[in-house]
Design an enzyme around this catalytic site. Structure first.
Site, PDB file in Angstrom:
ATOM      1  N   GLY A 111      15.775  24.539  31.995  1.00 16.70           N
ATOM      2  CA  GLY A 111      16.399  23.412  31.304  1.00 16.70           C
ATOM      3  C   GLY A 111      17.247  23.918  30.152  1.00 16.70           C
ATOM      4  O   GLY A 111      17.314  23.300  29.075  1.00 16.70           O
ATOM      5  N   TYR A 116       7.553   8.111  29.914  1.00 19.38           N
ATOM      6  CA  TYR A 116       7.730   9.444  29.307  1.00 19.38           C
ATOM      7  C   TYR A 116       6.511   9.831  28.463  1.00 19.38           C
ATOM      8  O   TYR A 116       5.987  10.944  28.572  1.00 19.38           O
ATOM      9  CB  TYR A 116       8.987   9.376  28.448  1.00 19.38           C
ATOM     10  CG  TYR A 116       9.315  10.582  27.612  1.00 19.38           C
ATOM     11  CD1 TYR A 116       9.619  11.804  28.199  1.00 19.38           C
ATOM     12  CD2 TYR A 116       9.367  10.488  26.216  1.00 19.38           C
ATOM     13  CE1 TYR A 116       9.966  12.900  27.417  1.00 19.38           C
ATOM     14  CE2 TYR A 116       9.716  11.574  25.438  1.00 19.38           C
ATOM     15  CZ  TYR A 116      10.009  12.779  26.036  1.00 19.38           C
ATOM     16  OH  TYR A 116      10.351  13.851  25.262  1.00 19.38           O
ATOM     17  N   GLY A 134      20.272  21.686  28.372  1.00 22.65           N
ATOM     18  CA  GLY A 134      20.041  20.435  27.656  1.00 22.65           C
ATOM     19  C   GLY A 134      20.216  20.593  26.157  1.00 22.65           C
ATOM     20  O   GLY A 134      20.615  21.649  25.666  1.00 22.65           O
ATOM     21  N   GLN A 135      19.860  19.518  25.435  1.00 22.88           N
ATOM     22  CA  GLN A 135      20.099  19.493  23.976  1.00 22.88           C
ATOM     23  C   GLN A 135      19.326  20.609  23.267  1.00 22.88           C
ATOM     24  O   GLN A 135      19.896  21.337  22.452  1.00 22.88           O
ATOM     25  CB  GLN A 135      19.664  18.137  23.405  1.00 22.88           C
ATOM     26  CG  GLN A 135      20.045  17.955  21.936  1.00 22.88           C
ATOM     27  CD  GLN A 135      19.294  16.806  21.250  1.00 22.88           C
ATOM     28  OE1 GLN A 135      18.334  16.268  21.784  1.00 22.88           O
ATOM     29  NE2 GLN A 135      19.755  16.445  20.064  1.00 22.88           N
ATOM     30  N   ASP A 181      15.774  24.463  40.319  1.00 27.77           N
ATOM     31  CA  ASP A 181      15.113  23.163  40.267  1.00 27.77           C
ATOM     32  C   ASP A 181      13.676  23.439  39.809  1.00 27.77           C
ATOM     33  O   ASP A 181      12.899  24.089  40.531  1.00 27.77           O
ATOM     34  CB  ASP A 181      15.146  22.540  41.673  1.00 27.77           C
ATOM     35  CG  ASP A 181      14.294  21.281  41.771  1.00 27.77           C
ATOM     36  OD1 ASP A 181      13.618  20.924  40.780  1.00 27.77           O
ATOM     37  OD2 ASP A 181      14.290  20.661  42.855  1.00 27.77           O
ATOM     38  N   LYS A 210       3.931  12.952  28.852  1.00 27.49           N
ATOM     39  CA  LYS A 210       3.726  13.958  27.800  1.00 27.49           C
ATOM     40  C   LYS A 210       2.253  14.023  27.383  1.00 27.49           C
ATOM     41  O   LYS A 210       1.720  15.098  27.134  1.00 27.49           O
ATOM     42  CB  LYS A 210       4.624  13.665  26.585  1.00 27.49           C
ATOM     43  CG  LYS A 210       6.108  13.967  26.842  1.00 27.49           C
ATOM     44  CD  LYS A 210       6.349  15.446  27.075  1.00 27.49           C
ATOM     45  CE  LYS A 210       7.788  15.779  27.397  1.00 27.49           C
ATOM     46  NZ  LYS A 210       7.992  17.186  27.792  1.00 27.49           N
ATOM     47  N   ASP A 221      18.890  26.247  34.926  1.00 25.53           N
ATOM     48  CA  ASP A 221      18.959  24.778  34.911  1.00 25.53           C
ATOM     49  C   ASP A 221      19.340  24.323  36.304  1.00 25.53           C
ATOM     50  O   ASP A 221      19.795  25.131  37.113  1.00 25.53           O
ATOM     51  CB  ASP A 221      19.984  24.284  33.871  1.00 25.53           C
ATOM     52  CG  ASP A 221      19.633  22.894  33.345  1.00 25.53           C
ATOM     53  OD1 ASP A 221      19.484  21.969  34.161  1.00 25.53           O
ATOM     54  OD2 ASP A 221      19.488  22.737  32.114  1.00 25.53           O
ATOM     55  N   ILE A 222      19.246  23.020  36.538  1.00 28.29           N
ATOM     56  CA  ILE A 222      19.612  22.473  37.847  1.00 28.29           C
ATOM     57  C   ILE A 222      21.139  22.366  37.985  1.00 28.29           C
ATOM     58  O   ILE A 222      21.675  22.189  39.062  1.00 28.29           O
ATOM     59  CB  ILE A 222      18.910  21.108  38.065  1.00 28.29           C
ATOM     60  CG1 ILE A 222      18.920  20.730  39.538  1.00 28.29           C
ATOM     61  CG2 ILE A 222      19.486  20.013  37.184  1.00 28.29           C
ATOM     62  CD1 ILE A 222      17.705  19.974  39.982  1.00 28.29           C
ATOM     63  N   ARG A 223      21.826  22.451  36.837  1.00 24.60           N
ATOM     64  CA  ARG A 223      23.298  22.433  36.831  1.00 24.60           C
ATOM     65  C   ARG A 223      23.781  23.436  35.803  1.00 24.60           C
ATOM     66  O   ARG A 223      23.007  23.846  34.935  1.00 24.60           O
ATOM     67  CB  ARG A 223      23.822  21.029  36.474  1.00 24.60           C
ATOM     68  CG  ARG A 223      23.327  20.629  35.107  1.00 24.60           C
ATOM     69  CD  ARG A 223      23.670  19.232  34.679  1.00 24.60           C
ATOM     70  NE  ARG A 223      22.812  18.875  33.540  1.00 24.60           N
ATOM     71  CZ  ARG A 223      23.064  19.137  32.275  1.00 24.60           C
ATOM     72  NH1 ARG A 223      24.193  19.742  31.925  1.00 24.60           N
ATOM     73  NH2 ARG A 223      22.230  18.799  31.311  1.00 24.60           N
TER      74      ARG A 223
HETATM   75  C1  AKB Z   1      13.353  10.598  23.249  1.00 19.94           C
HETATM   76  O1  AKB Z   1      13.920   9.801  22.480  1.00 19.94           O
HETATM   77  O2  AKB Z   1      12.947  10.281  24.370  1.00 19.94           O
HETATM   78  C2  AKB Z   1      13.114  12.017  22.770  1.00 19.94           C
HETATM   79  C3  AKB Z   1      11.770  12.186  22.160  1.00 19.94           C
HETATM   80  C4  AKB Z   1      11.455  11.558  20.863  1.00 19.94           C
HETATM   81  O3  AKB Z   1      10.949  12.866  22.697  1.00 19.94           O
HETATM   82  N1  AKB Z   1      14.138  12.398  21.853  1.00 19.94           N
END
Ligand code: AKB
Length: 313
Positions: A9, A143, A12-13, A53, A147, A35-37
């Site tokens: 990854g 999400y 990404g950011q 991937d 996590k 990364d995948i791209r």
């Molecule tokens: C999100 O907004 O999903 C992330 C995070 C706080 O993990 N930046």
């Protein structure tokens, strides 16, 4: 000791800045980005890159063997806002990629892992102010559920199989090198871009939504400080709370207006408001301070100065 590092990854950011910093610290040839791209031009030009991937165990195992990888930073994930739209895809990506690296470490094919957790592990029943390391969690987002489950699995693999896994509950991250994608805290980056390009921004959270935030330089430094600490100092093997500042959209807007007085802010909260409302507004990171001497350096004033100066140039 000779160590090769794989970043999954990397485009990404967080991955982009982590790749640049690790390459500056250890040498480009020992830090393999994947990364995948493909990523932006400067990332692609800065050292070795593999298309990968993260959910494909065989492909990951092959890359680890080929490059003689010792440490993995697993940064690939679907963030909070996108995950609400694609729950099963988010669960599959966020969990399978984690199991892949945990199992590589269990089989002693790699020796150390960094995996990012998030303030999203907390939920609407969590005390919102100065949220403790150990408290009620009950995340209410796809999400956040992934996590929190990930944290449990990290601790389990550490206790059962002696896997050296380290993790941080990142707050919203403010950065200028790469845009975030699909998060609830993304507004705190978009606002700076729009202030410069359009002189105005419409925020998808309301003006008083206070969330934990951090400038990217602090987040990268924290990540490397945690990874470089002696293993016996790392007492938390789920993920550490980490804090720098708590900000509302109105406060960021005011800090931009100090430098760009004509900047106009408006508000049109959407589905992301409910996600933000379920998260803490400030975080108690005393455990990270105690175990590995964590201390943030960037406040809002410094962050705004860096963001505007770098985005302008
Ligand atoms: C999100 O907004 O999903 C992330 C995070 C706080 O993990 N930046």
């Amino acid at each position: 000791m000779h160590k090769n590092i794989l970043i999954i990854g990397a485009c990404g950011q967080i991955g982009t800045e982590l790749t640049f910093t690790l390459r500056a610290n250890y040498g480009s040839e020992v830090v393999i980005a994947s990364d995948i791209r493909e990523g932006n031009e400067s990332l692609m030009a800065s050292g070795p890159f593999e298309l990968l991937d993260a959910t494909d165990y065989d492909a990951l195992e092959e890359i680890v063997a080929y490059w003689e990888i010792d440490e993995v930073y697993l940064m690939a994930a679907m963030l909070s806002a996108t995950a609400e739209k694609f729950p099963m895809r988010a669960w599959n990506l966020n969990m399978n990629s984690l199991f892949n690296v945990l199992n590589l470490a269990k089989e002693k094919k790699i020796s150390k892992i960094f995996w990012p957790s998030s303030i999203a592990v907390f939920g609407p029943n969590t005390p919102r102010e100065n949220t403790a390391q150990n408290t009620i969690m009950e995340p209410s987002t796809v999400y956040g559920i992934s996590k929190q489950s990930g944290e449990r699995w990290c601790e389990y693999y550490h206790n059962k199989f002696d896997v050296d896994i380290r993790s941080i509950r990142y707050p919203g991250l403010i950065s200028w090198k790469t845009m975030p994608g699909g998060g609830t805290t993304d507004y705190a980056v978009e606002i700076y871009h729009k202030a410069l390009s359009d002189g105005a921004y419409t925020c998808f959270l309301n003006e008083s939504t206070s969330l934990p935030m951090m400038f990217m330089d602090d987040a990268i430094r924290a990540t490397l400080e945690l990874m470089e600490s002696d293993a016996e100092k790392i007492k938390v093997r789920s993920a550490y709370n980490l804090s720098a500042m708590s900000l509302t959209p109105a406060e960021i807007a005011a800090s931009i207006q100090e430098r760009i007085p004509s900047f106009e802010m408006s508000y049109a909260p959407d589905f992301r408001q409910a996600i933000a409302d379920s998260w803490p507004s400030s975080i108690d990171d005393s455990r990270a301070q105690k175990d590995w001497n964590w201390k943030a350096e960037f406040d809002l004033e410094k962050t705004t100065k860096e963001m505007l100066a770098n985005l302008k140039s």
